[in-house]
Design a protein around this motif. Structure first.
Motif, PDB file in Angstrom:
ATOM      1  N   GLN A 399       0.811  -1.327   0.039  1.00  0.00           N
ATOM      2  CA  GLN A 399       0.010  -0.049  -0.133  1.00  0.00           C
ATOM      3  C   GLN A 399       0.843   1.197   0.055  1.00  0.00           C
ATOM      4  N   TYR A 400       0.415   2.286  -0.702  1.00  0.00           N
ATOM      5  CA  TYR A 400       1.319   3.533  -0.987  1.00  0.00           C
ATOM      6  C   TYR A 400       0.263   4.799  -0.463  1.00  0.00           C
ATOM      7  N   VAL A 401       1.162   5.746  -0.049  1.00  0.00           N
ATOM      8  CA  VAL A 401       0.297   6.784   0.111  1.00  0.00           C
ATOM      9  C   VAL A 401       0.639   8.157  -0.410  1.00  0.00           C
ATOM     10  N   LEU A 402      -0.134   8.933  -1.079  1.00  0.00           N
ATOM     11  CA  LEU A 402      -0.050  10.200  -1.713  1.00  0.00           C
ATOM     12  C   LEU A 402      -0.431  11.431  -0.584  1.00  0.00           C
ATOM     13  N   SER A 403       0.612  12.142  -0.219  1.00  0.00           N
ATOM     14  CA  SER A 403       0.231  13.231   0.625  1.00  0.00           C
ATOM     15  C   SER A 403       0.233  14.576  -0.145  1.00  0.00           C
ATOM     16  N   LEU A 412      -2.095  18.318   3.945  1.00  0.00           N
ATOM     17  CA  LEU A 412      -3.397  18.969   3.491  1.00  0.00           C
ATOM     18  C   LEU A 412      -4.363  18.115   3.392  1.00  0.00           C
ATOM     19  N   ASP A 413      -3.839  16.946   2.613  1.00  0.00           N
ATOM     20  CA  ASP A 413      -4.977  15.772   2.262  1.00  0.00           C
ATOM     21  C   ASP A 413      -4.040  14.700   2.134  1.00  0.00           C
ATOM     22  N   SER A 414      -4.541  13.438   1.966  1.00  0.00           N
ATOM     23  CA  SER A 414      -3.696  12.301   1.552  1.00  0.00           C
ATOM     24  C   SER A 414      -4.699  11.004   1.019  1.00  0.00           C
ATOM     25  N   LYS A 415      -3.999  10.282   0.169  1.00  0.00           N
ATOM     26  CA  LYS A 415      -4.866   9.057  -0.392  1.00  0.00           C
ATOM     27  C   LYS A 415      -4.036   7.979  -0.102  1.00  0.00           C
ATOM     28  N   TYR A 416      -4.834   6.784   0.126  1.00  0.00           N
ATOM     29  CA  TYR A 416      -4.108   5.475   0.359  1.00  0.00           C
ATOM     30  C   TYR A 416      -4.418   4.856  -1.094  1.00  0.00           C
ATOM     31  N   ILE A 417      -3.355   4.356  -1.677  1.00  0.00           N
ATOM     32  CA  ILE A 417      -3.550   3.586  -2.956  1.00  0.00           C
ATOM     33  C   ILE A 417      -2.808   2.282  -3.012  1.00  0.00           C
ATOM     34  N   GLU A 418      -3.175   1.147  -3.873  1.00  0.00           N
ATOM     35  CA  GLU A 418      -2.518   0.183  -3.852  1.00  0.00           C
ATOM     36  C   GLU A 418      -1.880  -0.262  -5.190  1.00  0.00           C
ATOM     37  N   LEU A 419      -1.493   1.017  -5.669  1.00  0.00           N
ATOM     38  CA  LEU A 419      -0.762   0.859  -7.202  1.00  0.00           C
ATOM     39  C   LEU A 419       0.719   1.767  -7.010  1.00  0.00           C
ATOM     40  N   GLU A 420       1.764   0.987  -7.051  1.00  0.00           N
ATOM     41  CA  GLU A 420       3.024   1.310  -6.957  1.00  0.00           C
ATOM     42  C   GLU A 420       3.150   2.614  -7.878  1.00  0.00           C
ATOM     43  N   PRO A 421       3.587   3.891  -7.274  1.00  0.00           N
ATOM     44  CA  PRO A 421       3.766   4.944  -7.802  1.00  0.00           C
ATOM     45  C   PRO A 421       5.183   5.346  -8.560  1.00  0.00           C
ATOM     46  N   VAL A 422       5.482   4.405  -9.623  1.00  0.00           N
ATOM     47  CA  VAL A 422       6.729   4.547 -10.276  1.00  0.00           C
ATOM     48  C   VAL A 422       6.851   5.943 -10.646  1.00  0.00           C
ATOM     49  N   THR A 427      -1.054  18.351 -11.815  1.00  0.00           N
ATOM     50  CA  THR A 427      -1.537  19.754 -12.155  1.00  0.00           C
ATOM     51  C   THR A 427      -2.076  20.687 -11.133  1.00  0.00           C
ATOM     52  N   LYS A 428      -2.512  21.798 -11.427  1.00  0.00           N
ATOM     53  CA  LYS A 428      -3.182  22.500 -10.359  1.00  0.00           C
ATOM     54  C   LYS A 428      -4.338  21.831  -9.667  1.00  0.00           C
ATOM     55  N   ASN A 429      -4.989  20.783 -10.281  1.00  0.00           N
ATOM     56  CA  ASN A 429      -5.970  20.126  -9.501  1.00  0.00           C
ATOM     57  C   ASN A 429      -6.082  18.510  -9.346  1.00  0.00           C
ATOM     58  N   HIS A 430      -5.095  18.002  -9.929  1.00  0.00           N
ATOM     59  CA  HIS A 430      -4.766  16.621 -10.047  1.00  0.00           C
ATOM     60  C   HIS A 430      -3.499  16.141  -9.566  1.00  0.00           C
ATOM     61  N   VAL A 431      -3.438  14.805  -9.083  1.00  0.00           N
ATOM     62  CA  VAL A 431      -2.097  14.342  -9.106  1.00  0.00           C
ATOM     63  C   VAL A 431      -2.439  12.913  -9.450  1.00  0.00           C
ATOM     64  N   ILE A 432      -1.408  12.682 -10.560  1.00  0.00           N
ATOM     65  CA  ILE A 432      -1.646  11.438 -11.425  1.00  0.00           C
ATOM     66  C   ILE A 432      -0.405  10.719 -11.151  1.00  0.00           C
ATOM     67  N   THR A 433      -0.505   9.489 -11.002  1.00  0.00           N
ATOM     68  CA  THR A 433       0.522   8.498 -10.712  1.00  0.00           C
ATOM     69  C   THR A 433       0.399   7.179 -11.637  1.00  0.00           C
ATOM     70  N   ALA A 434       1.415   6.543 -11.738  1.00  0.00           N
ATOM     71  CA  ALA A 434       1.355   5.369 -12.863  1.00  0.00           C
ATOM     72  C   ALA A 434       2.439   4.144 -12.249  1.00  0.00           C
ATOM     73  N   SER A 435       1.850   3.035 -12.295  1.00  0.00           N
ATOM     74  CA  SER A 435       2.728   2.053 -12.454  1.00  0.00           C
ATOM     75  C   SER A 435       3.173   1.497 -13.767  1.00  0.00           C
ATOM     76  N   ARG A 436       3.768   0.466 -13.867  1.00  0.00           N
ATOM     77  CA  ARG A 436       4.092  -0.020 -15.321  1.00  0.00           C
ATOM     78  C   ARG A 436       2.889  -0.404 -15.908  1.00  0.00           C
ATOM     79  N   GLU A 437       1.730  -0.699 -15.311  1.00  0.00           N
ATOM     80  CA  GLU A 437       0.582  -1.155 -16.045  1.00  0.00           C
ATOM     81  C   GLU A 437      -0.588  -0.440 -16.075  1.00  0.00           C
TER      82      GLU A 437
END
Length: 1179
Positions: A399-403, A412-422, A427-437
């Protein structure tokens, strides 16, 4: 990371090199080669006039190039002892020489030649105290830094090829010629053979190319990180966490390996050697770079025939490579974990003493830094005012955390995700993260627009989306639940990079395919095919053009919306432009111009406009921001040398050529030519520059045109205002003030004799100190202006809590309200009292000052303030709050306020409910409600009596209650006396006082019984004291008196005591009567009655139930005989008072009476006392 060749040094006479080693601390480079060649070089950075050129971009020259004589054969082993400034070398004949630095040159210090075998490896341990030397024939020597042998050993039957120390220096690892690795302790005792996992299914002769164990001096990139690398000549490599690691990282590099080495932080492993070229028979020299987890980072191709060695520089920004008779240097551009938001550089690094990453938020504008320690940091990205930290969750594996953080590191805020943020971007309104797949988008709430209560971790439909890279999402429906299982489905074409803007998301894949999705709905818009594998992507400000840096560092551009015809004649969307630049490692589009971009090519920064480059600028900085024709870059390499103390000079701001040219034209040519140039190269920044120059020259038409182009409406209004002025000097002063040159403007105003305008300008600026100074020295103002200035200066001092200075100016400004506040903050209550005296009645400030006094418990001062403004009710409330009930009641009576009794009763009830009887009694006593206090005390006495409390405590309670009753009587008398003042009937005051007492039946009971209770326990205690002191006759007389108090003291206690004292006094008749009473008590059990009967039988078996004493006295009224203990004459019914000293009846006519409790004592008995024995009132 990116790597490129930067420099080449040739060795004289084409002598082939065998070894190279870079001193990590002092920067010396030792090169060993054939025919005894040994050179020590040193590259030093030349810092010229341009101090901005730092780091790799600064030119470097050889400050040392010394040949060391002493070896005859090829120098095969070269190793440094950085801590003790020693160089140890060995040649093919086994000769070992230790060199030392003396006065800037290297000299021979020690020589050793075993003359039996050749040295295959030499290594110093981590603290530089010991060196281990291994010979091919199996001999091992461990020596100290001063040249003494610690121990030596012959390993029979073993041929040694390599040696390595463990980080703690407790183990030594030996690599054998046959490819085995044996582990010994530091005294040469065999421990175990290392398991080699990477050679499975490999046949033939295998040789070890290198063993390198990172010592952890600069910390680890994460906990339990692999740090021991063992590599073989066939390209197989295994990276282990420790010598016992069974889950090693296994690599097959496909190379013929010459040497391996970790960089200074253990984050990159360099594997140097050669590799077969595709489609050719010859091999090409390459250096492969890997992470400790086996992830391939880069490949560097190196010219030449045969690479023999490699060595990292101390800061890991360069690597030296020995190829044929040359030393090549390659520059490294590390992938730092960093970001830039809101004038703040966010960067991370590791410390050897902490397992977490240290993240610094460095405000470059104010030069302030905020430190945050983060466990398991994976990446940092930033945009606008916020940054995002991607970390591994501590609680759950996988499990990974975006803070989301602001620019000072506050989460200010956080999200727990089960996708490895490789890969991660925002942007000003979005956080985008990706694994290999798969890729995931999170639309975060802007904290500036939300209340704190709205910030919640609850997942909102549509705020998060997840898609597999092989999906074709339509973006039609929001995802209520995020299914992270998609992220674990494999793909044949993995993700290799991402970038995003407010309009679109572009995902690059290893095959060269790019997927374009619309934002924020994430519908697939298009797929593009590239002829390269993208490594880094960036969108321009209009999202119309994409910059692509591929895996080889080649920069190209792709027009996303261009429509072109392909080779088959079909129209396709998207065009890969022919533009190309090599060795590019960073790039940034301008935020405000879609055709401006800056890029870093080797050690140069190029700025392009419409794909045309400007002159390059020497720099090795990472680009933070590009807007307003200005580029901000940060020298992260310099910051990382001392990351805890970043310097302001490590942030560079560079202007682009058009901005520099415009400034030159305005300075050297003229406004008209500059205007023509700007019209050809329009930009708001250039128009602002022209507008400033035109205003300074008072060319108002040009200035107005320029401000119109800038769309600066206030500035246009200012130009019109200036145009209406007639005086040239006045215009110049206004322009100077507009551009912030206030001293110049003020000087001009004063020269024009317009001090009023100068004062007005300073007022607008809030420079009240200068306003005060001008009014004091030059006049030109009235008292009102002076007061305004003084009050404003006082406000400034008050804002920074310099209260004494504020008081001085408030006094001058006659600002009573703020002056009172300052006195309060200074705790200068005398000043507040003086203010109250000086203020007129009913002044609006008096209630506020009263509240100040109330807050610190100064009741009298608060009451005076309230009374002066005629707020009697508030004054009484103040007294009640501070428990000053006497003052409250006086106020209530003086001003006929009736609510006080109700309030008093409520407060007392509140205290009683909380079981605070003593507080309630004190409250009533202070308020003068003595009867209410007596009631509570009487009830407490009754309750304590039922609980059989100590007699002394019971006496005290009854005495207190009695005293309250007496005070109640006195208060009634006083009230009656006050009413009857001036009348003749003052003699009847006492009677009038009793008539005024409004008492109920219950109160009458208390008045009658309260002193009886005190008397009962007084005589009960007295009888026992007399008994203990041996006065048994007096004790019996007093105990007989207790028979009148059976309603207060338990009869069992009374008659038990009477039986005891009468027995002691041989009054067995009285004793017999006491036993009869005891046996007739109903409350005792039959067993107790039986015990009393048995005790009586035992006593009266031996003694006749008759009193031995029968003293009589004469009644003073009728002369009849009566017992000496009796207080009542049976003949004439005369009742006599009891002496509170002895317990005897007082038969004399003269006696003493207590003024407090009105109890009596014999004159002769009381003479030795100083206080009443019953109520303890002094006399």
């Amino acid at each position: 990371m990116f790597v490129y060749l930067s420099k080449k040094i040739a060795i004289p006479n084409n002598t082939k090199l065998r070894s190279v080693s870079w001193n990590k601390e002092q920067g010396y480079i030792a090169c060993g080669g054939e025919d005894g060649l040994l050179k020590v070089l040193r590259l030093e950075t030349q810092i010229g006039k341009d101090v901005k050129v730092k780091g790799l971009a600064a030119p470097s020259n050889l400050s040392m190039n010394q040949s060391l004589e002493g070896h005859a054969g090829a120098v095969q082993c070269v190793t440094w002892n950085e801590l003790y400034h020693k160089l140890t070398t060995s040649d093919q004949y086994g000769l070992i020489i230790v060199w030392m630095l003396y006065k800037g040159s290297w000299y021979e210090e020690m020589i050793n030649n075993r003359n039996k075998s050749v040295v295959r490896g030499m290594k110093w341990n981590a603290d530089g105290q010991k060196i281990c030397i291994v010979y091919e024939d199996g001999a091992v020597i461990v020596g100290s830094v001063d040249g003494n042998r610690i121990w030596g050993k012959e390993l029979k039957g073993l041929q040694l090829a390599h040696v390595e120390w463990s980080p703690d220096g407790k183990m030594i690892m030996f690599g054998m010629v046959n490819g085995e690795v044996h582990i010994f302790d530091n005294m040469g005792n065999f421990i175990t053979k290392l398991q080699i996992y990477c050679l499975s299914n490999v046949t033939g002769a295998i040789h070890i190319s290198g063993i390198d164990w990172y010592n952890g001096v600069h910390g680890y990139i994460e906990q339990n990180c692999p740090c021991l690398a063992i590599c073989f000549d066939n390209g197989r490599c295994q990276i282990m966490r420790s010598e016992n690691d069974e889950n090693s990282i296994l690599l097959d590099t496909g190379m013929h390996v010459a040497q391996i080495q970790w960089n200074h932080t253990g984050s990159v492993l360099a594997i140097a050697g050669s590799q077969g070229a595709v489609g050719q028979d010859k091999e090409v020299n390459v250096v492969q770079f890997y992470t400790p987890f086996g992830e391939h980072l880069r490949t560097l191709k190196v010219p030449g025939k045969h690479m023999t060695a490699c060595s990292w520089e101390g800061g890991s920004l360069r690597i030296a490579l020995a190829v044929d008779s040359f030393v090549y240097f390659a520059n490294i551009r590390p992938d730092y974990k960093w970001g830039y938001c809101s004038n703040t550089v966010v960067y991370s690094f590791t410390k050897p003493d902490r397992p977490e990453h240290c993240v610094i938020f460095w405000d470059t504008k104010n030069n302030e830094k905020y430190v945050k320690h983060v466990k398991g940091l994976i990446g940092i990205t930033a945009c606008g005012d916020y940054c995002c930290l991607a970390t591994k969750a501590e609680e759950v594996n996988g499990q990974y955390v975006l803070s989301l953080c602001n620019s000072i590191g506050t989460p200010l805020d956080s999200k727990y995700i089960e996708l490895e943020p490789v890969y991660i971007t925002m942007t000003k309104n979005h956080v985008i993260t990706a694994s290999r797949e798969a890729f995931y988008t999170w639309q975060f709430k802007n904290p500036k627009k939300l209340a704190t209560l709205e910030m919640t971790t609850k997942r909102k439909a549509g705020a998060e989306r997840l898609h597999h890279i092989d999906e074709t999402p339509s973006g039609a429906s929001a995802q209520d639940e995020i299914d992270f299982q998609k992220a674990f489905q494999p793909s044949d074409d993995p993700i290799c990079c991402i970038c995003a803007s407010d309009k679109m998301l572009v995902v690059g894949r290893e095959s060269g395919t790019m997927n374009r999705y619309s934002m924020p709905m994430l519908s697939l818009v298009n797929r593009y095919n590239l002829s390269c594998r993208p490594h880094q992507l960036a969108l321009n400000c209009t999202s119309s053009r994409l910059a692509i840096i591929d895996i080889a560092g080649v920069l190209t551009f792709f027009d996303l919306d261009a429509r072109v015809t392909d080779q088959d004649g079909r129209e396709v969307v998207g065009e890969h432009l022919k533009f190309e630049r090599k060795d590019v490692w960073d790039m940034k589009w301008a935020d405000d111009n879609s055709e401006l971009f800056a890029m870093m090519e080797k050690t140069r920064m190029y700025i392009f406009r419409k794909l045309d480059p400007e002159e390059p600028i020497l720099s090795s900085g990472y680009i933070c921001q590009f807007n307003d024709l200005q580029i901000k870059s940060v020298l992260l390499d310099e910051i990382m040398k001392d990351p805890d103390s970043p310097k302001v000079e490590d942030v560079l701001e560079m202007e682009i050529k058009s901005l520099r040219d415009t400034a030159d034209l305005l300075e050297k040519v003229g406004i008209q030519d500059a205007q023509q140039f700007i019209e050809e190269n329009p930009h708001p920044r250039l128009w602002r520059l022209l507008a400033k120059a035109a205003l300074e020259a008072l060319e108002l038409n040009v200035a107005e045109t320029a401000f119109v182009k800038c769309k600066d409406y206030p500035a246009i209004e200012f130009v019109k205002k200036i145009g209406n002025l007639q005086n040239e000097n006045l215009k110049k002063a206004e322009v100077a003030a507009y551009f912030g040159r206030y001293d110049e403007a003020e000087k001009t105003y004063i020269e024009m004799d317009r001090r009023d305008l100068a004062i007005g300008m300073r007022k607008k600026l809030g420079d009240w100190m200068r306003v005060h100074q001008m009014l004091t020295t030059g006049g030109g103002g009235d008292d009102l202006q002076m007061e305004e200035a003084c009050n404003a200066i006082g406000d400034q001092y008050a804002d920074i809590q310099k209260w004494p200075e504020a008081v001085k100016y408030y006094l001058r400004g006659r600002n009573q309200e703020r002056l009172a506040e300052c006195y309060y903050m200074l705790e200068e209550y005398q000043g507040l009292e003086t203010m109250v005296d000086s203020l007129p009645e009913n002044h609006k400030l008096l209630p506020d000052i009263a509240k100040m006094f109330l807050s610190v418990g100064m009741c009298d001062q608060a009451v005076n303030s309230y009374r002066k403004c005629n707020k009697i009710k508030e004054a009484i409330d103040c007294c009640v709050q501070l428990n000053q009930w006497n003052t409250a009641i006086d106020l209530a009576k003086t001003h006929n306020v009736r609510e006080i009794d109700t309030l008093l009763a409520k407060y007392a009830q509140h205290l009683l409910e909380k079981n605070k009887q003593i507080n309630a009694i004190e409250l009533y006593r202070k308020a003068g409600h003595f009867m209410e206090a007596a009631k509570i005390l009487y009830k407490m006495s009754e309750d304590q009596g039922k609980q059989r409390s100590k007699p002394l405590m019971m006496k005290k309670l009854y005495v207190l209650a009695g005293l309250m009753v007496e005070q109640y009587h006195e208060a009634m008398k006083l009230t009656s006396r006050n009413k009857s003042k001036g009348r003749k009937a003052e003699a009847a005051t006492a009677l009038a006082g009793f008539l005024e007492e409004d008492v109920s039946m219950n109160d009458t009971k208390i008045i009658d019984n309260v002193w009886r209770g005190a008397e009962a326990y007084h005589f009960y205690i007295m009888a026992q004291r007399q008994l203990h002191e041996g006065y048994v006759d007096a004790a019996m007389r007093t105990a007989l008196h207790l028979r009148d108090f059976e309603d207060i003291i338990d009869p069992l206690d009374i008659y038990s005591l009477l039986a005891l004292v009468s027995t002691a006094n041989k009054g067995f008749g009285t004793c017999s009567k006491a036993f009869i009473k005891l046996e007739s008590i109903d409350t005792i059990s039959p067993e107790q009655k039986q015990l009393y009967s048995e005790l009586a039988l035992e006593i009266f078996t031996h003694h006749s139930p008759k009193d031995t004493r029968n003293n009589k006295v004469e009644c003073p009224n009728c002369a009849s005989p009566m017992p000496d203990w009796s207080t009542l004459c049976t003949s004439c019914d005369s009742k006599f008072p009891t002496c509170i000293v002895t317990g005897r009846p007082i038969l004399e006519n003269e006696f003493w009476m207590c003024s407090h409790c009105k109890h009596r004592a014999a004159e002769k008995e009381i003479r030795t006392k100083h206080a009443c024995p019953l109520c303890h009132g002094p006399f």
